[in-house]
Design an enzyme around this catalytic site. Sequence first.
Site, PDB file in Angstrom:
ATOM      1  N   HIS A 126      36.534  42.288  41.061  1.00 11.33           N
ATOM      2  CA  HIS A 126      36.447  41.169  40.130  1.00 11.33           C
ATOM      3  C   HIS A 126      34.962  40.825  39.953  1.00 11.33           C
ATOM      4  CE1 HIS A 126      36.836  36.968  38.772  1.00 11.33           C
ATOM      5  NE2 HIS A 126      38.112  37.209  38.520  1.00 11.33           N
ATOM      6  N   ASP A 203      37.390  39.809  49.714  1.00 10.57           N
ATOM      7  CA  ASP A 203      37.788  38.873  48.671  1.00 10.57           C
ATOM      8  C   ASP A 203      39.314  38.762  48.758  1.00 10.57           C
ATOM      9  OD1 ASP A 203      38.775  37.805  46.339  1.00 10.57           O
ATOM     10  OD2 ASP A 203      37.527  39.005  44.993  1.00 10.57           O
ATOM     11  N   GLN A 206      43.549  37.317  45.897  1.00  7.84           N
ATOM     12  CA  GLN A 206      44.905  37.738  45.518  1.00  7.84           C
ATOM     13  C   GLN A 206      45.749  38.139  46.727  1.00  7.84           C
ATOM     14  OE1 GLN A 206      45.976  37.163  42.624  1.00  7.84           O
ATOM     15  NE2 GLN A 206      44.147  37.066  41.350  1.00  7.84           N
ATOM     16  N   LYS A 229      44.998  29.325  43.501  1.00  7.43           N
ATOM     17  CA  LYS A 229      45.875  30.492  43.372  1.00  7.43           C
ATOM     18  C   LYS A 229      46.991  30.462  44.406  1.00  7.43           C
ATOM     19  CE  LYS A 229      42.159  33.471  41.616  1.00  7.43           C
ATOM     20  NZ  LYS A 229      42.472  33.605  40.194  1.00  7.43           N
ATOM     21  N   CYS A 385      38.435  40.017  33.984  1.00  7.75           N
ATOM     22  CA  CYS A 385      37.212  39.798  34.785  1.00  7.75           C
ATOM     23  C   CYS A 385      36.919  40.979  35.708  1.00  7.75           C
ATOM     24  CB  CYS A 385      37.305  38.524  35.615  1.00  7.75           C
ATOM     25  SG  CYS A 385      37.429  37.056  34.637  1.00  7.75           S
TER      26      CYS A 385
END
Length: 428
Positions: A126, A203, A206, A229, A385
């Site tokens: 991302h 990261d 998600q 999220k 993104c």
Amino acid sequence: MDVQRIRADFPILRQEVLGRPLVYLDNAATTQKPRQVLDTIHAFYTQYNANIHRSPHWLGQAATELYEQAHRSVARFIGAADWREIVFVRNTTEAVNLVAYALTCSTSGQLAFRAGDEVLLTVAEHHSNLVPWQMARERAGIALKFADVEPDGTLDLDRVAASLTDRTRLVACAHVGNVLGAVNPVREIARLAHEAGALCLVDGAQSVPHMPLDVAEMDVDFLCFSGHKMLAPMGIGVLYGRRELLEEMPPFLYGGDMIEEVSLARATWNELPWKFEAGTPNVAGAVALGGATDHGTGQHLFGAMDYLGEIGMGTVCEYERSLVTRAMAGLQALPGVHVYGPSEPSERAGVISFGVEKHGIPVDAHLVAQLLDEDGIAVRAGGHCAYPLAARLGVAGTVRASFYLYNTLSEVDYLLTTLQEIIDHKLL
Ligand SMILES: Cc1ncc(COP(=O)(O)O)c(C=O)c1O
């Protein structure tokens, strides 16, 4: 898992959009909020609102206590040994920027990256885990290297190993890709990084919302994620960092609350995690993410992590897999639809990107998303993104459906029949 009971907690899911029941399949962008979390925001501002770490009055103490507890709740949720390893930031983007800045803003100290040092990323990141490193390259003269992904978006560990050199200082990659949903083997990536003498940043934007995860077991040095999220409000996110690293890193933002002593000539820094939390933080957001108890009254302010924890992250993950399995089988069976990413649902989290062709000609992803929207289905379209990944896949953009615990199998079926209808009758 009783999905109808869960859905009853989400007021927004009861509404119609454009005269149709809302089918919200844009959860990778942001998730909806349950009434328990909305109640916490309301309770904070109606019962506890005050600034923290400053005011000696009852309210100031109460807000401070709730905020500090929220750090502890988040630490428990991700398996961090020490609550001082939890830094509240605005979102994943800010967390990555913090680390990239702190490691490259000076050339002194053991941790500081120097010209020629390397940071290894993947081509599927991302922009939030790419652009901060590009800026670090400008600032400090470090070199960026990129591990390629396989055609299905998965990461081959041999490629990672082959890209590591004795100048590699950090490996930074997503746990779950936001375009293809591929789950990266972060435990093994962290091991390879450490064997090469490098740090590992994950990261988790998600992954933390969608699967059980434990930073101690993963053995990563930094984990970044966003509250919005995972059922919490926008504007609250987390940087987990190994304590000895955070101790050594210089601050990212400077000002109130992050100092220990200040004179006109100089300042010294507060202890962790406050050193990295300059200015008035998002106290209500932190409490609505982690949850906290007013020990005076026994009132518990329910956080998103309480909500997910009660259901169990294993259950959330398994349930989403059932949605993805159904959606993938249905999409793969639709003529003219091409599903990107791993073909096995077990290799991916709740994200599916696909393209549509009519008469062998690719259809603009935005048009497909717009036609789905006319039937109440919210999906995202474009490069998500992650433009370098789109370039790597050779596509201008994809349609992305992403799921969460309140989506149902009948919503998946509705997506499939609506898409079929669009392909058959609305595309010329
Ligand atoms: C994998 C990944 N990383 C980082 C981000 C950035 O998150 P935020 O916009 O909350 O900072 C996202 C958002 O979609 C993402 O999916």
